[in-house]
Design a protein around this motif. Structure first.
Motif, PDB file in Angstrom:
ATOM      1  N   GLN A  35       1.010  -1.247  -0.425  1.00  0.00           N
ATOM      2  CA  GLN A  35      -0.134   0.021  -0.071  1.00  0.00           C
ATOM      3  C   GLN A  35       1.208   1.204  -0.005  1.00  0.00           C
ATOM      4  O   GLN A  35       0.444   1.746  -0.449  1.00  0.00           O
ATOM      5  CB  GLN A  35      -0.839  -0.427   1.039  1.00  0.00           C
ATOM      6  CG  GLN A  35      -1.949  -1.479   1.483  1.00  0.00           C
ATOM      7  CD  GLN A  35      -2.540  -0.445   2.548  1.00  0.00           C
ATOM      8  OE1 GLN A  35      -2.310  -0.346   3.251  1.00  0.00           O
ATOM      9  NE2 GLN A  35      -4.207  -1.754   2.589  1.00  0.00           N
ATOM     10  N   LYS A  36       1.750   1.499   0.856  1.00  0.00           N
ATOM     11  CA  LYS A  36       2.787   2.453   0.259  1.00  0.00           C
ATOM     12  C   LYS A  36       3.691   3.136  -0.559  1.00  0.00           C
ATOM     13  O   LYS A  36       3.707   3.676  -0.944  1.00  0.00           O
ATOM     14  CB  LYS A  36       3.728   2.399   2.026  1.00  0.00           C
ATOM     15  CG  LYS A  36       5.088   3.573   1.733  1.00  0.00           C
ATOM     16  CD  LYS A  36       6.495   2.861   3.359  1.00  0.00           C
ATOM     17  CE  LYS A  36       6.962   3.701   2.966  1.00  0.00           C
ATOM     18  NZ  LYS A  36       7.744   3.404   4.102  1.00  0.00           N
ATOM     19  N   ASN A  37       3.706   1.737  -1.271  1.00  0.00           N
ATOM     20  CA  ASN A  37       4.806   1.840  -2.274  1.00  0.00           C
ATOM     21  C   ASN A  37       3.518   2.614  -3.852  1.00  0.00           C
ATOM     22  O   ASN A  37       4.177   3.416  -4.680  1.00  0.00           O
ATOM     23  CB  ASN A  37       5.295   0.780  -2.910  1.00  0.00           C
ATOM     24  CG  ASN A  37       6.157   0.686  -2.569  1.00  0.00           C
ATOM     25  OD1 ASN A  37       6.960   0.835  -1.497  1.00  0.00           O
ATOM     26  ND2 ASN A  37       6.766  -1.198  -2.304  1.00  0.00           N
ATOM     27  N   THR A  38       2.522   2.329  -3.381  1.00  0.00           N
ATOM     28  CA  THR A  38       1.090   2.081  -3.940  1.00  0.00           C
ATOM     29  C   THR A  38       0.735   3.866  -4.090  1.00  0.00           C
ATOM     30  O   THR A  38       0.750   4.912  -5.016  1.00  0.00           O
ATOM     31  CB  THR A  38      -0.076   1.679  -4.006  1.00  0.00           C
ATOM     32  OG1 THR A  38       0.489   0.335  -4.478  1.00  0.00           O
ATOM     33  CG2 THR A  38      -1.100   2.496  -4.786  1.00  0.00           C
ATOM     34  N   MET A  39       0.485   3.743  -2.968  1.00  0.00           N
ATOM     35  CA  MET A  39       0.147   5.521  -2.691  1.00  0.00           C
ATOM     36  C   MET A  39       1.687   6.598  -3.080  1.00  0.00           C
ATOM     37  O   MET A  39       1.678   7.914  -3.268  1.00  0.00           O
ATOM     38  CB  MET A  39       0.151   5.348  -0.967  1.00  0.00           C
ATOM     39  CG  MET A  39       0.323   7.247  -0.286  1.00  0.00           C
ATOM     40  SD  MET A  39      -1.291   7.253  -0.212  1.00  0.00           S
ATOM     41  CE  MET A  39      -2.645   6.272   0.269  1.00  0.00           C
ATOM     42  N   PHE A  40       2.416   6.747  -2.632  1.00  0.00           N
ATOM     43  CA  PHE A  40       4.048   6.523  -2.969  1.00  0.00           C
ATOM     44  C   PHE A  40       4.003   7.266  -4.661  1.00  0.00           C
ATOM     45  O   PHE A  40       3.769   7.760  -4.961  1.00  0.00           O
ATOM     46  CB  PHE A  40       5.714   6.476  -2.582  1.00  0.00           C
ATOM     47  CG  PHE A  40       6.591   6.657  -2.828  1.00  0.00           C
ATOM     48  CD1 PHE A  40       6.834   8.050  -1.646  1.00  0.00           C
ATOM     49  CD2 PHE A  40       7.330   6.960  -3.640  1.00  0.00           C
ATOM     50  CE1 PHE A  40       7.972   8.635  -2.416  1.00  0.00           C
ATOM     51  CE2 PHE A  40       8.170   7.485  -3.766  1.00  0.00           C
ATOM     52  CZ  PHE A  40       8.890   8.519  -2.779  1.00  0.00           C
ATOM     53  N   GLY A  41       3.890   6.147  -5.342  1.00  0.00           N
ATOM     54  CA  GLY A  41       3.871   6.270  -6.806  1.00  0.00           C
ATOM     55  C   GLY A  41       2.673   7.461  -7.089  1.00  0.00           C
ATOM     56  O   GLY A  41       2.805   8.250  -8.251  1.00  0.00           O
ATOM     57  N   ARG A  42       1.739   7.512  -6.160  1.00  0.00           N
ATOM     58  CA  ARG A  42       0.687   8.327  -6.337  1.00  0.00           C
ATOM     59  C   ARG A  42       0.977   9.870  -6.210  1.00  0.00           C
ATOM     60  O   ARG A  42       0.598  11.186  -6.654  1.00  0.00           O
ATOM     61  CB  ARG A  42      -1.365   7.545  -5.604  1.00  0.00           C
ATOM     62  CG  ARG A  42      -1.386   6.946  -6.645  1.00  0.00           C
ATOM     63  CD  ARG A  42      -2.619   6.773  -5.709  1.00  0.00           C
ATOM     64  NE  ARG A  42      -3.015   5.121  -6.793  1.00  0.00           N
ATOM     65  CZ  ARG A  42      -4.328   4.453  -5.649  1.00  0.00           C
ATOM     66  NH1 ARG A  42      -4.661   4.946  -5.037  1.00  0.00           N
ATOM     67  NH2 ARG A  42      -4.673   3.411  -6.414  1.00  0.00           N
ATOM     68  N   LEU A  43       1.532  10.220  -4.861  1.00  0.00           N
ATOM     69  CA  LEU A  43       1.415  10.953  -4.554  1.00  0.00           C
ATOM     70  C   LEU A  43       3.507  11.866  -5.320  1.00  0.00           C
ATOM     71  O   LEU A  43       3.242  12.892  -5.736  1.00  0.00           O
ATOM     72  CB  LEU A  43       2.430  11.233  -3.185  1.00  0.00           C
ATOM     73  CG  LEU A  43       1.548  10.783  -1.880  1.00  0.00           C
ATOM     74  CD1 LEU A  43       2.218  10.572  -0.985  1.00  0.00           C
ATOM     75  CD2 LEU A  43       0.541  12.426  -1.843  1.00  0.00           C
TER      76      LEU A  43
END
Length: 106
Positions: free
Chosen positions: A80-88
């Motif tokens: 989830q963290k990696n996905t969220m980081f990509g979106r940011l």
């Protein structure tokens, strides 16, 4: 937001452009990311202290190893963290955010 998440939020807020942080949807995503970072720290501390698995004995007296639920939670949280980081990061690179923030979720 707990103290650890607040610490992450303050650090992240300084690293993103001010005009992006002014958008409510982007700010909310940064807050969510900060909470994920805080939770990751807590789970990692547990795994560091207790390991990833524990020993149990079944009815036949055989010893088995089971993964702690925290280990699986940590793995899912990092995804989830990696996905969220990509979106940011996608929106830090001068891309516009729609008024409703819906494009942040795609």
């Amino acid at each position: 937001m707990n103290k650890s998440a607040q610490k992450h939020y303050n650090r992240l807020k300084k690293s993103f452009p001010g005009e992006k942080m002014e958008h409510a949807a982007f700010d909310e995503m940064v807050r969510t990311y900060a909470n994920i970072c805080s939770e990751e720290e807590t789970l990692q501390e547990f795994v560091d202290k207790h390991g990833t698995a524990y020993e149990v004995e079944n009815r036949a007296g055989e010893k088995l190893w089971k993964l702690y639920p925290q280990h699986n939670m940590l793995s899912k949280l990092r995804t989830q963290k990696n996905t969220m980081f990509g979106r940011l990061i996608k929106y830090v690179r001068d891309e516009e955010i729609q008024d409703d923030g819906e494009d942040l979720l795609r």
